[in-house]
Design a protein around this motif. Structure first.
Motif, PDB file in Angstrom:
ATOM      1  N   PHE A  50       1.327  94.339  94.150  1.00 48.07           N
ATOM      2  CA  PHE A  50       2.720  94.214  94.892  1.00 48.07           C
ATOM      3  C   PHE A  50       3.677  95.291  94.729  1.00 48.07           C
ATOM      4  N   ILE A  51       3.863  95.703  93.450  1.00 47.90           N
ATOM      5  CA  ILE A  51       5.024  96.693  92.990  1.00 47.90           C
ATOM      6  C   ILE A  51       4.661  98.118  93.796  1.00 47.90           C
ATOM      7  N   SER A  52       3.614  98.613  93.868  1.00 48.92           N
ATOM      8  CA  SER A  52       3.047  99.656  94.405  1.00 48.92           C
ATOM      9  C   SER A  52       3.253  99.647  95.763  1.00 48.92           C
ATOM     10  N   SER A  53       2.904  98.422  96.684  1.00 46.17           N
ATOM     11  CA  SER A  53       3.103  98.311  98.169  1.00 46.17           C
ATOM     12  C   SER A  53       4.431  98.499  98.332  1.00 46.17           C
ATOM     13  N   ALA A  54       5.195  97.512  97.690  1.00 47.72           N
ATOM     14  CA  ALA A  54       6.824  97.503  98.015  1.00 47.72           C
ATOM     15  C   ALA A  54       7.561  98.879  97.656  1.00 47.72           C
ATOM     16  N   LEU A  55       7.135  99.636  96.469  1.00 49.86           N
ATOM     17  CA  LEU A  55       7.707 100.978  96.422  1.00 49.86           C
ATOM     18  C   LEU A  55       7.360 101.856  97.504  1.00 49.86           C
ATOM     19  N   MET A  56       5.984 101.834  98.042  1.00 51.40           N
ATOM     20  CA  MET A  56       5.348 102.748  99.125  1.00 51.40           C
ATOM     21  C   MET A  56       6.560 102.427 100.462  1.00 51.40           C
TER      22      MET A  56
END
Length: 264
Positions: free
Chosen positions: A131-137
């Motif tokens: 979730f965090i990686s997708s949101a940051l991307m």
């Protein structure tokens, strides 16, 4: 710098989150390589003792796997409303992330066959990472709005890599699911078909290609760092998986590599 021909000029925040993402993923891959495995699937069943399992809060694997991919899927879908400004690059990235994680939820519900449970702690760790990686991307892509485009445009090869990755990953997941079709048999078998004759984890190979598709479409430092970190992690995970198969099957072919045909 030559690298700036391939990516947007990063802000300090982007650089910091990129380094953190790569470091965490690469460290996780090194842990897998050394035998400290994330406890799900065969690794949860084989490494944890009965006493340890009884002390862990667990969920059926199908529910846990579908749950851990859902927030990242929702991040992709909601980004269309949160960031309605859509140049082609941003639209492609949001679409790719949404399609990727929808596929993972779909597979978790209807394709995969499971042999056990997953610890809630493990599920939350993986859920948070995706979730965090997708949101940051997505956020890092939003931060490039108005910036000069990279000199070399990688959107087209990125789209190609993404579709090769998602198709190959689904196909090999389907082959794995067919191993347990007969009478609900939950025993592990040596996978066959597709690229399983060359590597033990072709589904990881194609997953990596999909994440490099994200990176090429996005062309931000974060997306490249996350793709590289994911590559490192899945190399370690595939090495651990090959080692597990060698320990369980005397007839496992030693010429079959971990993730990259003929190389690793």
């Amino acid at each position: 710098m030559a690298l700036l021909k391939f990516m947007f000029l990063p802000y300090p925040f982007v650089t910091a989150t990129s380094l953190a993402s790569f470091t965490l993923m690469a460290s996780a891959g090194l842990s897998e390589f050394r035998g400290k495995n994330v406890e799900y699937s065969k690794f949860f069943c084989s490494k944890a003792s009965d006493a340890e399992k009884s002390n862990k809060l667990t969920l059926p694997s199908r529910i846990a796997m579908a749950t851990l991919y859902t927030p990242a899927f929702l991040a992709g879908v909601s980004s269309f409303a949160i960031f309605p400004e859509e140049n082609l690059r941003f639209l492609l990235l949001k679409s790719a992330i949404s399609i990727h994680f929808f596929k993972r939820v779909f597979e978790s519900c209807f394709v995969h066959k499971y042999s056990g449970e997953m610890g809630v702690e493990t599920m939350m760790t993986i859920l948070s990472s995706y979730f965090i990686s997708s949101a940051l991307m997505i956020f890092n892509q939003h931060s490039t709005t108005g910036l000069q485009e990279p000199e070399i445009d990688l959107k087209s090869p990125g789209i190609l890599l993404f579709f090769i990755g998602i198709s190959g990953n689904f196909y090999h997941h389907f082959l794995l699911s067919k191993l347990r079709n007969e009478g609900g048999n939950k025993e592990y078998k040596i996978p066959k078909g597709g690229l399983f004759g060359f590597v033990v984890c072709p589904h990881y190979l194609f997953e990596v290609l999909g994440f490099w598709g994200f990176a090429f479409i996005s062309q931000t430092l974060f997306s490249f760092a996350y793709a590289m970190g994911t590559t490192c992690y899945l190399l370690g995970r595939s090495y651990a998986t090959r080692r597990w198969y060698l320990s369980k099957f005397e007839d496992f072919p030693h010429n079959v590599k971990s993730m990259i045909p003929f190389l690793f």
